[in-house]
Design a protein around this motif. Structure first.
Motif, mmCIF file in Angstrom:
data_model
loop_
_atom_site.group_PDB
_atom_site.id
_atom_site.type_symbol
_atom_site.label_atom_id
_atom_site.label_comp_id
_atom_site.label_asym_id
_atom_site.label_seq_id
_atom_site.Cartn_x
_atom_site.Cartn_y
_atom_site.Cartn_z
ATOM 1 N N LYS A 939 51.499 43.000 35.900
ATOM 2 C CA LYS A 939 51.649 44.258 36.823
ATOM 3 C C LYS A 939 51.668 43.371 38.118
ATOM 4 C CE LYS A 939 47.820 46.403 35.139
ATOM 5 N NZ LYS A 939 47.095 47.747 35.073
ATOM 6 N N ASP A 964 39.862 37.924 37.818
ATOM 7 C CA ASP A 964 39.845 39.440 37.940
ATOM 8 C C ASP A 964 40.708 40.090 36.775
ATOM 9 O OD1 ASP A 964 38.093 39.737 40.122
ATOM 10 O OD2 ASP A 964 39.816 39.543 41.427
ATOM 11 N N SER A 1005 34.799 47.003 33.121
ATOM 12 C CA SER A 1005 34.810 45.800 34.423
ATOM 13 C C SER A 1005 35.934 45.417 34.794
ATOM 14 C CB SER A 1005 33.588 44.698 34.003
ATOM 15 O OG SER A 1005 34.056 43.682 34.469
ATOM 16 N N ILE A 1007 38.991 46.878 34.182
ATOM 17 C CA ILE A 1007 39.668 47.753 34.301
ATOM 18 C C ILE A 1007 39.525 48.066 35.926
ATOM 19 C CG2 ILE A 1007 38.121 49.820 34.237
ATOM 20 C CD1 ILE A 1007 41.633 49.806 32.712
ATOM 21 N N THR A 1008 38.503 47.682 36.344
ATOM 22 C CA THR A 1008 38.171 47.925 38.015
ATOM 23 C C THR A 1008 38.675 46.539 38.835
ATOM 24 O OG1 THR A 1008 36.334 49.076 37.183
ATOM 25 C CG2 THR A 1008 36.238 48.392 39.648
ATOM 26 N N THR A 1009 38.377 45.555 38.210
ATOM 27 C CA THR A 1009 38.766 44.174 38.886
ATOM 28 C C THR A 1009 40.364 44.026 39.044
ATOM 29 O OG1 THR A 1009 38.479 42.846 36.870
ATOM 30 C CG2 THR A 1009 36.454 42.980 38.385
ATOM 31 N N SER A 1011 42.402 46.725 38.862
ATOM 32 C CA SER A 1011 42.731 47.528 40.013
ATOM 33 C C SER A 1011 42.661 46.969 41.481
ATOM 34 C CB SER A 1011 42.075 48.877 39.726
ATOM 35 O OG SER A 1011 42.209 49.955 40.766
ATOM 36 N N ASN A 1012 41.453 46.495 41.530
ATOM 37 C CA ASN A 1012 41.052 45.787 42.873
ATOM 38 C C ASN A 1012 42.102 44.656 43.342
ATOM 39 O OD1 ASN A 1012 38.892 47.610 43.057
ATOM 40 N ND2 ASN A 1012 37.323 46.316 42.417
ATOM 41 N N ARG A 1013 42.247 43.984 42.408
ATOM 42 C CA ARG A 1013 43.117 42.761 42.632
ATOM 43 C C ARG A 1013 44.714 43.443 43.244
ATOM 44 N NH1 ARG A 1013 42.616 39.028 45.059
ATOM 45 N NH2 ARG A 1013 40.680 38.964 44.060
ATOM 46 N N TYR A 1015 45.361 46.104 44.451
ATOM 47 C CA TYR A 1015 44.934 46.858 45.850
ATOM 48 C C TYR A 1015 45.044 45.797 46.774
ATOM 49 C CZ TYR A 1015 42.544 49.700 49.217
ATOM 50 O OH TYR A 1015 42.136 50.222 50.406
ATOM 51 N N MET A 1109 48.446 53.887 44.100
ATOM 52 C CA MET A 1109 48.324 55.093 43.215
ATOM 53 C C MET A 1109 49.333 55.016 41.866
ATOM 54 S SD MET A 1109 46.160 57.491 42.932
ATOM 55 C CE MET A 1109 45.562 57.661 44.707
ATOM 56 N N MET A 1111 50.672 52.271 40.518
ATOM 57 C CA MET A 1111 50.351 51.202 39.956
ATOM 58 C C MET A 1111 49.086 51.214 39.106
ATOM 59 S SD MET A 1111 52.000 47.835 41.553
ATOM 60 C CE MET A 1111 52.103 46.695 39.984
ATOM 61 N N ASN A 1112 48.176 52.220 39.614
ATOM 62 C CA ASN A 1112 47.063 52.631 38.747
ATOM 63 C C ASN A 1112 47.133 53.746 37.702
ATOM 64 O OD1 ASN A 1112 44.713 51.241 39.398
ATOM 65 N ND2 ASN A 1112 45.138 51.769 41.752
ATOM 66 N N SER A 1113 48.405 54.343 37.891
ATOM 67 C CA SER A 1113 48.622 55.666 37.163
ATOM 68 C C SER A 1113 48.661 55.217 35.581
ATOM 69 C CB SER A 1113 49.740 56.459 37.814
ATOM 70 O OG SER A 1113 51.291 55.647 37.206
#
Lengths: 1120, 458
Positions: A939, A964, A1005, A1007-1009, A1011-1013, A1015, A1109, A1111-1113
């Motif tokens: 990604k 991450d 954990s 899934i969030t990191t 996403s954050n990266r 972002y 948005m 890339m998180n979908s």
């Protein structure tokens, strides 16, 4: 009253002289003793006999205890008699050994005690013994004995049935009452019945076999009594003068006879002309004058003319027609005389010992022939120029001087040249126009002499075993032909990927080692790479750029060998019946529908690259997938290691290999190769997480091995991976040593286990479609055992760094060149040379060198049927979908097993098959389970590629993506990769029986990191906005995305969404997601009164918000 | 002797259970029955207990963890281990309540273990491992008694240890199964996973929550209450994570992860923030200890989170010591020892040590024999468990005979366990509140062992 006569001396001589009897009558009238009288009768008395004596007194004696009479005999012996009373007393005398008649005379009788008073104290002397009557008593204590045996002499020999009269003499006259039994040495006996006399005659009849010794008397026994006159018993001791000692009696009861036939010639087979020594033995010496002829069971005979002593020898010459099993004498005949010393003639009886009892002499004069004709050449068909090696088998060694010519059913012939032995080889060189279904010998011709070891002659008969019984050899010199190529498909136009069914008819089956290529008028071809029967159903699948008005076969091209069973090459003449003879098949692949749309291109590039960008998408729409794949495969590979800039690891920053990996994967033109190499790195796992971090060059080089071999052959890849020092370090095959039992050291099993479990075949036997094979009980079947692992562990011993000066701790650690075998003084010092059992029970022989063993072991693994389905399924999972259908796996695995040229393990065609498969290419339905969760790192790469990410320095500081993203190049936590192909995420995925490998690194954990990266790298790294840091050095390695295009579109929500939809989502964004993204974009309102900077910021925010948005979908995250 | 492989054995066993002979059907029925009964079987607890699985990934070499310290026993140890042997001065002597008949000790990098052992809070287990049923060397060589599938393979034996079922593949782990049977009124999962994927903590009906070693993580760009864009983004993000809008099972699972992360992270974060500070600190650069500190915080936060039973999984990796074993083990054991020492101190400070048991597990031990520089995959090994409820200062089980092809050896120095992981797990489950019949159903192989527990918990 009888008085006991006590003998007080041992030798009283009781004289009883016959002649002196008259004196006994003398009496002394004055004597108190009136008389002493013997009461016994006349006769001879022997030992133990009793003589009774009566003594009369003048007056009665008064009994008194002191009374006694002492009688003194002539020889002085005294006899004392006590307890006397009355007028007379009786005394008894028992005769002792040694007594004789002379002593029986009383010298005096003296009275003692009161009796003496009574008698006037008179001592009376010289009282003569008086005998009651005139009996003559003789005392005789001497025993009779046998004194001699004598027999009368005879002139010559006593013969059988003669009676010999033997006289037996005694020392005195005896009286036998009963029987004397005379035993001879022969065991026979004679008896003598009652008689009286001093000799007796023994009659003895000579029997067969008797000789003098046998007539010796060995013992004499008695039944009854044999005594002399005084009843003394005959002593039965044999006299010294027995018959034989000395004796002149000669006895011969045996005629001469033959005791045995024997031979001094060795056992064995004897043929014509052989001579065999034959001897005979007689029981005794003979006088021979004549001819003795032995008749043999072979049909021959032996003649003896002299006999010396007891033996004779002669020779038997084998003549034609003589044959026997064991040679023996069947009879003999005598002309002339043969007698023994006693004149007895030769007995006409066969001896107990014949030749056959001690010899195995075989007489064989029969002619010999070929026992069998076999072929040393294997069964099969043969053609011109080939040689068939025939073997003639004989019973024993034979010698040919000259030639044997074998005429064959094919019309050819084979010649046997001079030889000696049991087997002869005849080479038959197949000539033109020679044909036969079953090769046989029809005739054998001898030129010269041919004898066997027995010197017997050869007979040229054809044996029952005549080639074809043992090996079917066919001679076929006729070339196969293509009879026809016809189509069973309906007439019409066929487009790309359409299939035309063809039927190839051949004159006979073909053996293909190489390929038979049928070139078609369309430009297409059909390659036949495996053996063909006479009727072959073929599929011609239309490919790009193949076109023709009428499909026909235009040429036939052979590569390698394409022959019939005999090896005759297929004739490449076009058949009389061609496709277009009976069919109207038109090929047209030029239609535009073969080129992908923008959405299809984007989808394809998502699967095949590190992320699509607009240029690539548009470029692909102008060509076909095949063209794109072909172009990609021909691009120069982008290698990591040259990017490092230094070959000294210490000069490089930590995780430099990640930095160059980003460079290759984001910017490399060879996107397909890079994408496949990354997939391979997740199968052939090495990792910098296990102490390899120092080796940035080695790690990059390892990755380059994967890059280089991405479209090569799996077998080569497997070997390069195996010998990579980085893999050697990672799975400890490097410096893996042979067992040292004394130190309890065994070979390391790490690599041996994982190369099978993870890199090639997996734990369980698979079907070609990747499903587990099951045994009859429905259970999975293990592919290998612990023992197999130990086998491979032993084989993989002895390797260390190339050029090492120490097996374990070399001064230079060569992490680029392949590992090498440690050799010291020519010896592979740490390699184990024992024999080992590999997969499928293949055996590696003992003493195999390390390099050879490694190749055999890797071939063994490579050829395991699991590799295709096991490896290809994982590649599909990495590239296309987590749950490929078994059919998809099977289609690809078959390509792995044999590419279009029949080659196993060709990754180029495997990759093509994976990407071009209809399951990969057809857009799945919304409710399909097709697809995979996108790998986090892909990604990020997609972000950078879609939006032209660059850094000022060309480097990329993001070297620790694992923090991450939970993954990164060569950063797996274990050899089991970041995720395992069988991982099934808990919940709806597992309930549906699906696997979802990538989910293994996705949790609350990560899934969030992740996403954050995304972002952070989207929101805060925009070229032209975030790259203005005055300290350019601080940001030189940071990747900035370029959103110029997106900002241009951002004023119009739909334009932006459509653009991003294509770029990130292959145009497949759902209406639901579109609604969300639209709302997000339009949250930033553009009022039209913004300054340029304000507008620029708003447009950038719109673009980045939309990208984040999307890339998180859920739409984006599942690659479909 | 009958040659029986494990599968035959299972098949026979299942056939005996029901008339239907179909293996897969049986498995399916078993699973369904479990699901239906789960709700009824769930137990309600009023007290709090926490269980921490410290997983020594890769196969820890227990033979250099607990070992003879001196005398003939040490000589035998030295003879068999050779290049892999510790020197006598690298062994810390222990004085267990019951003697093993010789001087015994532990690796010198484990002073914390020694300290806990001496304070009766740590128990050691001799020669423990994966078994289907007790097995002798002869039975192993004859293949007459079933053993776990794919012995000596990492992932197979890791699954076996953590799942302890007759069939491991796809089945939930025993940590997760215990949680499945536990009634929970908290919205935070009872299973807290501090490491990567592991089967042990996965239930059939419950899922664990992944807590990063450093604590909870929150989303960028969503939490700034002063940013309207953040608020909007959070609103839309939350709206987008709507399972009803998506059909693909992968999309649904992906959404679940986001939703869990968003919902639970905040609760835990808030609870952590309310904890009183403690003086115990995390040893520098020890992420294992860092994870344990997060565990300690979770345990300490239980009143606020309304937890009754919790299980934690912490992985300590690197134990697959095929090479450089002696030096690697020093680092590994130091990390381990520092971590558990810190953990016990933190629990003490939080005042929750009486309610926590931590136990070590590892897929297998190592070979007694070496490969020159390291060891290979073995079977039985030595482990330990600690915590205030543990009856410490004792070694449970019998130290094996350290001899290649001796009576404890399966072959080539892979020792046959004499204590089973099932017995170990069953003891823990008993403490957790499950009676024997429940444990027999939790651990299908337990029925094969005479002693259903190891009495190491007070």
């Amino acid at each position: 009253m009888k008085y006991c006569l006590m003998l007080i001396l041992m030798s009283i001589l009781l004289a009883c002289g016959g002649g002196g009897g008259g004196n006994n009558n003398a009496t002394n009238k004055n004597s108190f003793v009136v008389s002493a009288t013997a009461l016994s009768k006349s006769g001879a008395y022997g030992v133990g006999s009793e003589i009774e004596i009566k003594i009369d007194f003048k007056e009665a004696i008064v009994e008194h205890e002191d009374n006694k009479i002492v009688v003194v005999f002539q020889n002085g012996i005294e006899l004392t008699i006590t307890n006397l009373s009355g007028l007379s007393i009786l005394a008894t005398y028992v005769i002792q050994e040694g007594d004789n008649t002379e002593g029986l005379k009383i010298v005096s009788i003296t009275l003692h005690g009161p009796i003496a008073e009574q008698a006037g104290k008179t001592i009376i002397t010289n009282i003569p013994l008086t005998i009651e009557d005139d009996s003559n008593i003789i005392i005789d204590t001497k025993h009779p004995t046998i004194t001699t045996f004598t027999a009368p002499l005879k002139n010559g020999f006593y013969q059988t049935d003669d009676t010999i009269s033997i006289t037996m003499k005694f020392s005195e006259t005896i009286t036998l009452t009963g029987t004397l039994i005379i035993e001879f040495s022969s065991g026979r006996s004679s008896i003598i019945n009652s008689f009286t006399g001093d000799s007796a005659e023994i009659k003895c009849k000579v029997e067969n076999g008797d000789d003098t010794a046998k007539l010796t008397i060995s013992s004499i026994s008695l039944t009854g009594t044999a005594t002399d006159r005084a009843k003394n018993n005959l002593i039965l001791d044999l006299p010294t003068n027995n018959i034989t000692s000395p004796s002149d009696i000669k006895i011969d009861t045996t005629p001469p006879f033959i005791t045995s036939f024997f031979s001094s010639s060795p056992s064995g087979n004897y043929g014509l002309g052989s001579t065999i020594n034959i001897s005979l033995l007689l029981n005794e010496s003979v006088t021979f004058n004549g001819v003795l002829t032995l008749t043999l069971n072979s049909g021959g005979s032996v003649v003896f003319t002299t006999i010396q002593g007891t033996s004779a020898s002669s020779t038997y010459t084998v003549l034609n027609g003589h044959n026997s099993s064991k040679l023996s004498v069947t009879s003999f005949s005598l002309e002339g005389t043969l007698i023994d010393a006693s004149g007895k003639p030769l007995k006409n009886s066969m001896p107990n010992v014949n030749l056959e009892d001690n010899h195995n002499i075989i007489i064989n004069t029969s002619n010999f022939a070929v026992q069998s004709i076999t072929s040393l050449t294997t069964a099969g068909s043969y053609t011109v120029g080939e040689t068939i090696q025939l073997q003639l088998n004989f019973e024993d060694d034979s010698t040919l001087e000259g030639t044997l010519t074998l005429e064959l059913t094919s019309g050819g012939s084979a010649i046997v040249n001079s030889f000696q032995g049991k087997q002869a080889i005849a080479n038959y060189l197949v000539g033109t126009n020679q044909n036969t279904d079953t090769l046989k010998v029809t005739e054998i011709n001898l030129n010269g002499t041919f004898k066997n070891s027995l010197n017997n002659e050869f007979v040229p008969t054809i044996p029952a075993i005549n080639i074809d019984n043992s090996t079917l050899i066919t001679i076929d010199t006729i070339a196969p032909t293509i009879v026809s190529l016809t189509s069973s498909s309906v007439n019409g136009i066929y487009r790309k990927n359409d299939e035309v069914s063809l039927i190839l008819t051949l004159s006979e089956p073909l053996v293909i080692d190489g390929q038979l290529k049928l070139n078609l008028s369309s430009g297409g071809l059909i390659a036949i790479t495996s053996d063909a029967t006479t009727a072959l159903n073929l599929i011609y699948k239309v490919k790009t750029n193949e076109n023709t008005n009428l499909l026909s076969l235009t040429s036939i091209v052979l590569t390698g060998t394409v022959t019939d069973q005999a090896g005759n090459s297929l004739a490449t003449d076009l058949p009389a019946i061609n496709i277009n003879t009976n069919s109207t098949i038109v090929i047209d692949s030029t239609s535009a529908y073969n080129k992908p749309t923008q959405n299809e291109s984007a989808r394809f590039l998502t699967q095949a690259t590190f992320g699509p960008n607009l240029d690539e998408i548009n470029s692909l729409t102008t060509k076909t997938y095949e063209q794109w794949l072909s172009e990609q495969m021909n691009k120069t590979p982008t290698y990591l290691r040259p990017f490092l800039g230094s070959t000294v690891d210490a000069d490089l920053i930590w995780s430099a290999h990640v930095e160059v990996w980003w460079k290759a994967t984001i910017f490399g033109e060879d996107q397909l190769r890079q994408r496949v190499a990354f997939a391979l790195s997740e199968i052939f796992v090495v990792s910098d997480q296990s102490g390899l971090g120092d080796y940035k060059n080695g790690l990059s080089n390892y990755y380059d091995v994967l890059v280089r071999n991405a479209f090569g052959n799996y077998r080569t890849l497997l070997e390069e991976v195996t010998l990579s020092p980085i893999m050697g370090l990672y799975l400890s095959m490097l410096a893996n040593q042979k067992p040292v039992p004394a130190k309890n050291i065994r070979p390391d099993e790490n690599f041996a286990r994982e190369v099978m479990q993870l890199f090639s075949i997996g734990l369980y036997e698979l079907n070609i479609d990747g499903t587990n094979k099951l045994d009859v009980e429905g259970n999975t079947i293990p592919t290998y055992s612990q023992t197999t692992i130990e086998s491979f562990a032993h084989i993989f011993t002895g390797w260390t760094y190339a050029g090492a000066d120490n097996f374990w701790w070399p001064s230079v650690r060569e992490t680029i060149l392949p590992m090498d075998v440690w050799i010291k003084n020519g010896i592979e010092e740490y390699h184990d040379f024992s024999t080992r059992t590999l997969l499928k029970n293949e055996v590696l022989p003992a003493n195999t060198k390390a390099k050879d063993g490694l190749k055999i072991a890797l071939d063994n693994i490579f050829n395991h049927p699991n590799v295709g389905p096991f490896f290809c399924k994982q590649l599909i999972q990495r590239l296309i979908t987590s749950n490929p259908s078994p059919e998809y796996v099977e289609r690809v695995a078959k390509v792995f097993n044999a590419n279009s040229l029949g080659v196993r393990g060709d990754l180029k065609e495997v990759i093509e098959a994976i990407y071009l498969d209809k399951e990969a290419r057809i857009l799945p339905a919304a409710n399909s389970n097709f697809g995979k969760l996108k790998e986090p790192i892909l990604k990020l790469s997609a972000l950078w590629r879609a939006f032209k990410g660059t850094s000022n320095s060309g480097k990329n500081e993001y070297r620790y993506p694992e923090g991450d993203l939970l993954q990164g190049p060569l950063k797996s936590p274990t050899v089991f990769n970041f995720f395992q192909p069988t991982y099934s995420h808990q919940g709806v995925i597992r309930e549906k029986g699906l696997v979802s490998p990538e989910f293994q690194i996705h949790d609350e954990s990560s899934i969030t990191t992740i996403s954050n990266r995304l972002y952070a790298f989207t929101k805060w790294r925009v070229r032209g906005h975030d790259d203005g840091n005055p300290d350019q050095n601080a940001i030189k390695d940071l990747m900035f995305i370029n959103l110029d295009k997106e900002k241009q579109l951002a004023a119009n929500t739909d334009d932006l969404i459509n653009h991003l939809n294509l770029l990130l989502l292959n145009g497949e964004m759902s209406a639901f997601t579109k609604g969300i993204v639209k709302e997000m974009i339009e949250f930033t309102t553009i009022k039209g009164n913004e300054t340029t900077d304000q507008l620029n910021n708003k447009l950038r925010n719109r673009a980045t918000d939309a990208i984040i948005m999307i890339m998180n979908s859920p739409d984006y995250n599942i690659q479909r | 002797m009958t040659n029986i492989n494990r599968r035959n054995f299972i098949k026979l066993g299942l056939s005996a259970l029901a008339a239907s002979g179909c293996l897969s059907l049986q498995r399916q029925l078993f699973a369904e029955v479990l699901t239906q009964k789960d709700a009824k079987k769930r137990k309600t607890f009023n007290d709090y207990k926490a269980l921490v699985c410290i997983y020594l990934a890769g196969g820890c070499d227990g033979f250099n963890l607990l070992l003879p310290a001196d005398g003939v026993a040490y000589d035998e140890y030295y003879k068999v281990r050779q290049g892999m042997a510790l020197a006598k001065d690298q062994i810390i002597s222990l004085n267990p309540a019951t003697s093993q008949g010789f001087d015994i000790g532990i690796h010198y990098k484990l002073p914390g273990v020694k300290s806990l052992f001496e304070s009766q809070k740590l128990a050691l287990f001799a020669n423990i491992g994966n078994l289907i049923q007790p097995i002798t060397r002869q039975e192993f060589l004859n293949n007459s008694v079933p053993v776990p599938d794919q012995l000596f393979s990492h992932n197979s034996q890791e699954d076996q240890w953590q799942i302890l079922s007759k069939e491991t593949r796809g089945n939930p782990g025993w940590g997760g199964r215990m949680i499945d049977l536990t009634d929970s009124s908290s919205s935070v999962p009872a299973g807290i996973n501090l490491s990567g994927y592991n089967p042990w903590i996965l239930g059939k009906t419950t899922s664990p929550y992944k807590l990063k070693s450093s604590g909870i993580v929150t989303y960028y760009g969503m939490d700034n209450v002063n940013s309207t864009t953040d608020m909007k983004r959070k609103e839309l993000f939350t709206k987008m994570m709507d399972k009803s809008q998506f059909e693909h099972p992968f999309q649904k699972s992906y959404i679940d992860l986001h939703n869990n992360s968003m919902a639970i992270a905040k609760k835990i974060g808030d609870a952590f923030n309310n904890l009183s500070p403690i003086t115990t600190t995390i040893p520098t650069g020890n992420s294992f200890a860092e994870s344990l500190m997060s565990v300690a915080k979770m345990i300490a936060a239980q009143p606020e989170l309304n937890m009754k039973r919790q299980v934690f999984f912490v992985r300590a990796g690197g134990y697959d010591t095929h090479d450089s074993q002696l030096t690697s083990m020093e680092t590994l054991f130091k990390t381990l020892d520092d971590g558990i020492t810190m953990f016990q101190n933190a629990l003490n400070e939080y005042g929750i040590a009486d309610r926590t048991i931590s136990f070590t597990a590892s897929e297998f031990g190592r070979t007694l024999t070496g490969n020159g520089d390291g060891t290979d995959h073995g079977w039985g090994s030595h482990l330990f468990a600690f915590g205030n409820p543990v009856k410490g200062g004792e070694i449970f089980g019998t130290m094996p005979i350290l001899e290649v092809n001796g009576q404890n050896d399966s072959r080539n120095g892979r020792l046959i366990p004499t204590l089973s992981a099932d017995q170990y797990a069953s003891s823990i489950a008993e403490w957790f509140g499950f009676n024997e019949s429940e444990r027999l159903s939790l651990f299908p192989n337990l029925v094969n062992f005479t002693n259903k527990t190891i009495p190491f918990i007070n």
